[in-house]
Design a protein around this motif. Structure first.
Motif, PDB file in Angstrom:
ATOM      1  N   THR A  62      15.759   9.697   9.966  1.00 53.17           N
ATOM      2  CA  THR A  62      16.968   9.045  10.457  1.00 53.17           C
ATOM      3  C   THR A  62      17.059   7.627   9.918  1.00 53.17           C
ATOM      4  OG1 THR A  62      15.852   8.263  12.466  1.00 53.17           O
ATOM      5  CG2 THR A  62      16.928  10.408  12.567  1.00 53.17           C
ATOM      6  N   GLY A  63      18.246   7.063  10.077  1.00 47.38           N
ATOM      7  CA  GLY A  63      18.450   5.689   9.647  1.00 47.38           C
ATOM      8  C   GLY A  63      19.917   5.402   9.472  1.00 47.38           C
ATOM      9  N   GLY A  64      20.241   4.123   9.458  1.00 53.70           N
ATOM     10  CA  GLY A  64      21.619   3.698   9.296  1.00 53.70           C
ATOM     11  C   GLY A  64      22.118   3.907   7.889  1.00 53.70           C
ATOM     12  N   ALA A  65      23.341   3.431   7.667  1.00 58.49           N
ATOM     13  CA  ALA A  65      23.969   3.616   6.365  1.00 58.49           C
ATOM     14  C   ALA A  65      23.240   2.819   5.292  1.00 58.49           C
ATOM     15  CB  ALA A  65      25.426   3.163   6.438  1.00 58.49           C
ATOM     16  N   GLY A  66      23.064   3.444   4.133  1.00 58.30           N
ATOM     17  CA  GLY A  66      22.544   2.760   2.964  1.00 58.30           C
ATOM     18  C   GLY A  66      21.077   2.416   3.010  1.00 58.30           C
ATOM     19  N   VAL A  67      20.279   3.115   3.827  1.00 61.53           N
ATOM     20  CA  VAL A  67      18.856   2.785   3.934  1.00 61.53           C
ATOM     21  C   VAL A  67      17.987   3.620   2.997  1.00 61.53           C
ATOM     22  CG1 VAL A  67      19.006   1.931   6.300  1.00 61.53           C
ATOM     23  CG2 VAL A  67      18.625   4.363   5.890  1.00 61.53           C
ATOM     24  N   GLY A  68      18.605   4.352   2.112  1.00 65.44           N
ATOM     25  CA  GLY A  68      17.824   5.085   1.110  1.00 65.44           C
ATOM     26  C   GLY A  68      17.491   6.502   1.483  1.00 65.44           C
ATOM     27  N   LYS A  69      18.336   7.136   2.319  1.00 68.08           N
ATOM     28  CA  LYS A  69      18.063   8.536   2.685  1.00 68.08           C
ATOM     29  C   LYS A  69      18.175   9.448   1.456  1.00 68.08           C
ATOM     30  CE  LYS A  69      21.105   8.705   6.116  1.00 68.08           C
ATOM     31  NZ  LYS A  69      21.513   7.298   6.326  1.00 68.08           N
ATOM     32  N   THR A  70      19.099   9.125   0.539  1.00 66.02           N
ATOM     33  CA  THR A  70      19.244   9.951  -0.666  1.00 66.02           C
ATOM     34  C   THR A  70      18.029   9.809  -1.570  1.00 66.02           C
ATOM     35  OG1 THR A  70      21.651   9.716  -0.562  1.00 66.02           O
ATOM     36  CG2 THR A  70      20.711  10.420  -2.656  1.00 66.02           C
ATOM     37  N   THR A  71      17.484   8.607  -1.663  1.00 64.58           N
ATOM     38  CA  THR A  71      16.264   8.394  -2.449  1.00 64.58           C
ATOM     39  C   THR A  71      15.121   9.226  -1.876  1.00 64.58           C
ATOM     40  OG1 THR A  71      16.952   6.145  -2.990  1.00 64.58           O
ATOM     41  CG2 THR A  71      14.616   6.656  -3.257  1.00 64.58           C
ATOM     42  N   VAL A  72      15.040   9.245  -0.554  1.00 61.68           N
ATOM     43  CA  VAL A  72      14.013  10.052   0.109  1.00 61.68           C
ATOM     44  C   VAL A  72      14.241  11.532  -0.177  1.00 61.68           C
ATOM     45  CG1 VAL A  72      13.192  10.816   2.373  1.00 61.68           C
ATOM     46  CG2 VAL A  72      13.505   8.390   1.914  1.00 61.68           C
ATOM     47  N   LEU A  73      15.502  11.968  -0.150  1.00 63.43           N
ATOM     48  CA  LEU A  73      15.819  13.374  -0.409  1.00 63.43           C
ATOM     49  C   LEU A  73      15.331  13.790  -1.789  1.00 63.43           C
ATOM     50  CD1 LEU A  73      17.181  16.024   0.367  1.00 63.43           C
ATOM     51  CD2 LEU A  73      19.367  15.053  -0.364  1.00 63.43           C
ATOM     52  N   ASN A  85       9.711  11.948  13.927  1.00 61.74           N
ATOM     53  CA  ASN A  85      10.881  11.268  13.376  1.00 61.74           C
ATOM     54  C   ASN A  85      10.432  10.060  12.569  1.00 61.74           C
ATOM     55  OD1 ASN A  85      13.400  10.145  12.869  1.00 61.74           O
ATOM     56  ND2 ASN A  85      13.514   9.145  14.865  1.00 61.74           N
ATOM     57  N   VAL A  86      10.897   9.980  11.336  1.00 56.66           N
ATOM     58  CA  VAL A  86      10.667   8.785  10.517  1.00 56.66           C
ATOM     59  C   VAL A  86      11.996   8.058  10.393  1.00 56.66           C
ATOM     60  CG1 VAL A  86       9.955   7.872   8.294  1.00 56.66           C
ATOM     61  CG2 VAL A  86       8.826   9.911   9.228  1.00 56.66           C
ATOM     62  N   GLU A  87      12.040   6.816  10.858  1.00 61.47           N
ATOM     63  CA  GLU A  87      13.285   6.046  10.800  1.00 61.47           C
ATOM     64  C   GLU A  87      13.253   5.083   9.619  1.00 61.47           C
ATOM     65  OE1 GLU A  87      16.191   3.257  13.576  1.00 61.47           O
ATOM     66  OE2 GLU A  87      14.124   3.680  14.222  1.00 61.47           O
ATOM     67  N   LEU A  88      14.286   5.143   8.801  1.00 65.40           N
ATOM     68  CA  LEU A  88      14.451   4.225   7.676  1.00 65.40           C
ATOM     69  C   LEU A  88      15.311   3.060   8.143  1.00 65.40           C
ATOM     70  CD1 LEU A  88      15.313   6.893   4.940  1.00 65.40           C
ATOM     71  CD2 LEU A  88      13.058   6.091   5.652  1.00 65.40           C
ATOM     72  N   THR A  89      14.900   1.840   7.808  1.00 62.92           N
ATOM     73  CA  THR A  89      15.607   0.677   8.342  1.00 62.92           C
ATOM     74  C   THR A  89      16.091  -0.299   7.283  1.00 62.92           C
ATOM     75  OG1 THR A  89      13.490  -0.458   8.639  1.00 62.92           O
ATOM     76  CG2 THR A  89      14.365   0.771  10.529  1.00 62.92           C
ATOM     77  N   GLN A  90      15.511  -0.299   6.099  1.00 64.46           N
ATOM     78  CA  GLN A  90      15.843  -1.317   5.095  1.00 64.46           C
ATOM     79  C   GLN A  90      17.024  -0.869   4.249  1.00 64.46           C
ATOM     80  OE1 GLN A  90      12.449  -2.807   3.051  1.00 64.46           O
ATOM     81  NE2 GLN A  90      13.647  -3.972   1.546  1.00 64.46           N
ATOM     82  N   ALA A  91      18.133  -1.584   4.311  1.00 65.44           N
ATOM     83  CA  ALA A  91      19.357  -1.210   3.590  1.00 65.44           C
ATOM     84  C   ALA A  91      19.181  -1.410   2.096  1.00 65.44           C
ATOM     85  CB  ALA A  91      20.534  -2.029   4.089  1.00 65.44           C
ATOM     86  N   GLU A  92      19.727  -0.444   1.325  1.00 66.29           N
ATOM     87  CA  GLU A  92      19.649  -0.504  -0.128  1.00 66.29           C
ATOM     88  C   GLU A  92      20.995  -0.330  -0.802  1.00 66.29           C
ATOM     89  OE1 GLU A  92      16.986   2.568  -1.333  1.00 66.29           O
ATOM     90  OE2 GLU A  92      15.239   1.286  -1.164  1.00 66.29           O
ATOM     91  N   ARG A  93      21.857   0.502  -0.184  1.00 68.30           N
ATOM     92  CA  ARG A  93      23.020   0.973  -0.923  1.00 68.30           C
ATOM     93  C   ARG A  93      24.040  -0.116  -1.195  1.00 68.30           C
ATOM     94  NH1 ARG A  93      25.604   5.290   2.243  1.00 68.30           N
ATOM     95  NH2 ARG A  93      26.819   3.653   3.215  1.00 68.30           N
ATOM     96  N   PHE A  94      24.386  -0.901  -0.171  1.00 67.95           N
ATOM     97  CA  PHE A  94      25.443  -1.857  -0.383  1.00 67.95           C
ATOM     98  C   PHE A  94      24.981  -3.272  -0.036  1.00 67.95           C
ATOM     99  CE2 PHE A  94      25.410  -0.999   3.906  1.00 67.95           C
ATOM    100  CZ  PHE A  94      26.151   0.087   4.337  1.00 67.95           C
TER     101      PHE A  94
END
Length: 760
Positions: free
Chosen positions: A367-378, A492-501
């Motif tokens: 989980t994580g907010g917008a732009g925290v690199g979920k696609t990179t993780v995928l 649950n692993v939460e991503l917190t550091q924004a990357e996208r924008f």
């Protein structure tokens, strides 16, 4: 009843039997069919007059078809039109009353011989059946006696005859439904479900109509007046409880507290009968006790219990590989990515933990907010699974989200609906027993019913990875999945550091996520701005902003209808664009798209060439999904045939094409009538429709609405990659953001089940 045409003289009403010869036009409002007048024996009435019937579809329980005989009552009028080189004059009867007649004698010969419901059976074949079987033909057809029919016309046509007869066998039941006051849409559903036995089924339990969309008040009146049920009838009592559970489900709840249920049932039955109703419903298995104080329908109890058990069982599986192996694979992924990018690359600590978590846990939330690199993780997850030779499938709810995930990973990605269709039709290309890793991206959109269907389809030993942002809007369907699972026993692993924008949009969205709408500049420049405006000024201002950069912008609104809504904003943008130069092809005219109406006259559809449009339903045969966005690139003054465009796919019929749309997947597709019915303008779309999408520049129309809450504002803001502007009632928006999201008010049992040591 003797057929007698009065004609179209003065204000006289037509009353008579008409057999349909050609269905000319069908829409969601009316159907127009050519007809001949017939007598009681089914013979054509000698006449120099031609007839047509205008059926109001909203009042018909059966769609008009060629060969049917109807008793029609309505006002006649003279219609003139040109067919080829001939001028045709006919009497058109606007039906106020129309009843499908059960065919007999010549009626059945003409109906079977000319109706599309009996393909392969012509008039001669139908007459042969009548001559051989006579009055016994009715019993043979209703009993489905294909052997008796096959002795006359062969086995293939025997099956055709039995299948086609089903509608007409229900004509008596249809007449009873009409006399009893059922709405046509409910009559259609009841006939489809129960056929000719509908009256017997409803006599057994009149409250079955609740499952077909009838309100409690209407169903209760029907049960008591038509069927004579007493106030304390057990069927009435249990139905009151069931109706409240259905209503709760529509509001997103999968269970209700007992006291809440008792109060709601009291409103239907009164306090004396309410407690008895709850006891009756539990005894009949209509309501199930969950925990100490909740009541649920048995279906929802099973759904949430099975989801919880499946997640817990998956979580107990052995690791996919050792921690050391996973660490080595992650390092290799970072090196490969750096080489592909031509620069240094490394996962953040939380991202590394997420990929490592896939190796360790067979059930995992990321989980994580917008732009925290979920696609990179995928991408890292995919690389790990491929290295250990474990199959996987990436899925999303929305088609646009599936395309984005596919583009980001370079791997095949499907919608959940597409995967389930393949499962049900056995078209997966394997034996269906090989376990795989199910990866659901944008999982916040997943409701419990879809989650249940998806999990039940998984082979034994499969792994479940849900990726999403629980701060976004809850599912449109019932219950909560990702939202409910966060904070339970599921890792649950939460991503917190924004990357996208940029940092400003990231910080702005984080504050909204935490329940605060920070002050922002009112300027129309910069990554984030907020412009307070009175309601009457919002549409004009937001259109001005949109037209500054239309090809990079998307307007979002909270509602489809209203003063500041998708409907109003779309109309305003289109008005400004007609004749203007704001488009990718500004030198070409914005021709209006017109289609012939029931009178044969061209009618403006509300769409124009170069308009931005959205598809609002799934049209899988056309390669379109709910939420697909495109631009109309061609409009035909006269429709062309699909085959002339070389757009005829296997198993598709040739049909009229009225326009061509270039869709967001880069493919041009023809606009046929089914596609046209699904299109709406898309300069402005609802925030719900935007989920799974990303736009450079987002303009958010902020207005007071029942839908306005923290989640919808957060979802709208996080659709922006480079710039987001909030325009409108900023104070109402701020108050909504400060309150807990409405998803927290949904009553469900999934989280409690996941945290329970033993499942019930």
């Amino acid at each position: 009843m003797t057929s007698a045409a009065v004609g179209n003289q003065g204000n006289k009403v037509f009353r008579g039997l008409l057999r349909l010869t050609r269905v000319r036009f069908v829409s969601d409002k009316v159907a127009i069919a050519g007809a001949v007048q017939v007598d009681d024996a089914g013979q054509s009435v000698p006449s120099h007059e031609s007839y047509s019937v205008k059926f109001p579809i909203s009042t018909q329980a059966v769609e008009p078809r060629v060969g049917q005989t109807w008793f029609v009552q309505g006002m006649p009028s003279t219609k003139c039109y040109t067919r080829g080189h001939y001028q045709v004059v006919e009497i058109q009867v606007a039906a106020r009353r129309a009843e499908l007649k059960r065919p007999s004698g010549e009626h059945i010969v003409q109906m079977m011989g000319k109706s599309d419901d009996f393909p392969g059976i012509n008039v001669a074949t139908a007459r042969k059946l009548w001559n051989e079987l006579g009055e016994d033909l009715y019993d043979v057809l209703e009993d489905g006696d294909t052997e008796a029919l096959a002795n006359v016309v062969g086995p293939e046509l025997a099956n055709v005859a039995v299948e086609g007869w089903r509608l007409f066998a229900a004509s008596d039941a249809l007449a009873w439904l009409h006399r009893s006051g059922f709405e046509p849409r409910i009559s259609r559903s009841l006939l489809e479900c129960y056929g000719p036995d509908v009256r017997d089924e409803l006599e057994a339990d009149p409250y079955r109509v609740l499952g077909f969309g009838m309100s409690w008040d209407a169903a209760d009146q029907l049960a008591r007046k038509v069927f004579g049920l007493q106030p304390d009838d057990s069927r009435r009592l249990s139905a009151a409880v069931e109706s409240r559970l259905f209503e709760a489900l529509e509001e997103g709840h999968t269970a209700l507290p007992r006291l809440t249920m008792l109060h709601q049932v009291e409103l239907l039955l009164g306090p004396t009968l309410a407690k008895q109703a709850l006891a009756e419903a539990k005894a009949m298995g209509i309501a199930v006790e969950v925990g100490q104080d909740l009541l649920a329908s048995p279906g929802m109890e099973v759904v949430e219990r099975q989801i919880a058990n499946s997640m817990i069982n998956a979580a107990r599986q052995a690791p996919l590989c050792s921690a050391a192996t996973a660490t080595d694979l992650i390092k290799q992924y970072e090196l490969n990515t750096a080489a592909a990018l031509g620069k240094e690359f490394g996962l953040k600590q939380a991202q590394r933990s997420a990929v490592q978590g896939v190796a360790e846990h067979a059930a995992l939330l990321i989980t994580g907010g917008a732009g925290v690199g979920k696609t990179t993780v995928l991408r890292g997850i995919v690389e790990l699974l491929e290295h250990v030779n474990f199959e996987y499938r990436i899925m999303t709810i929305a088609g646009r989200a599936a395309r984005r995930a596919g583009q980001a990973t370079g791997k095949p990605t499907s919608t959940i609906a597409g995967y389930l269709r393949a499962v049900e039709s056995d078209k997966l290309g394997d034996d269906g027993s090989t376990p795989f890793a199910l990866i659901v991206d944008e999982a916040s959109m997943l409701d419990v019913l879809l989650c249940w269907r998806l999990i039940r389809s998984l082979p034994v030993g499969s792994r479940i990875i849900l990726i999403g942002d629980p701060a976004q809007l809850p599912p449109i369907g019932p219950g909560l999945t990702l939202h409910a699972m966060v904070g339970t026993t599921i890792p649950n692993v939460e991503l917190t550091q924004a990357e996208r924008f940029g940092s400003e949009i990231a910080a702005f969205s984080r504050e909204i996520r935490d329940g605060k709408l920070p002050e922002m500049p009112e300027a129309d420049e910069g990554p984030v701005s907020m412009t307070p405006l009175p309601t009457h000024s919002v549409v004009e201002h937001i259109v001005d902003l949109y037209l500054q950069d239309p090809d990079r912008s998307q307007i979002l609104a909270f509602t489809r209808d209203g003063r500041v809504s998708c409907q109003q904003i779309n109309a305003a943008v289109q008005r400004r664009l007609v004749g203007a130069s704001h488009s990718l092809s500004a030198d070409e005219p914005r021709i209006g798209l017109k289609v012939a109406n029931e009178e044969g006259l061209l009618e403006y559809t509300g769409l124009r060439r170069l308009d931005k449009v959205i598809c609002n339903v799934n049209l899988h045969d056309e390669g379109l999904q709910n939420g697909s966005i495109g631009r109309i690139v061609e409009v035909y003054n006269r429709p062309v045939m699909r085959s002339s465009l070389k757009a005829l796919r296997p198993n598709q019929e040739d049909e009229n094409v009225y326009a061509v749309v270039l869709w967001d997947d880069g493919e041009e597709r023809p606009v046929t009538l089914p596609v046209l019915d699904a299109l709406e303008l898309a300069y402005c779309i609802t925030t719900h429709k935007s989920q799974g999408s990303q736009f450079d520049r987002v303009l958010v129309a902020c207005t007071r609405s029942q839908l306005l809450d923290r989640a919808i504002v957060y979802t709208a803001v996080t659709r922006a990659a480079k710039q987001v502007m909030l325009i409108g009632d900023i104070e109402a928006t701020r108050r909504a953001v400060e309150l807990p999201p409405k998803a927290t008010h949904r009553i469900t049992t999934l989280a409690a089940r996941l945290n329970s040591e033993s499942q019930p």
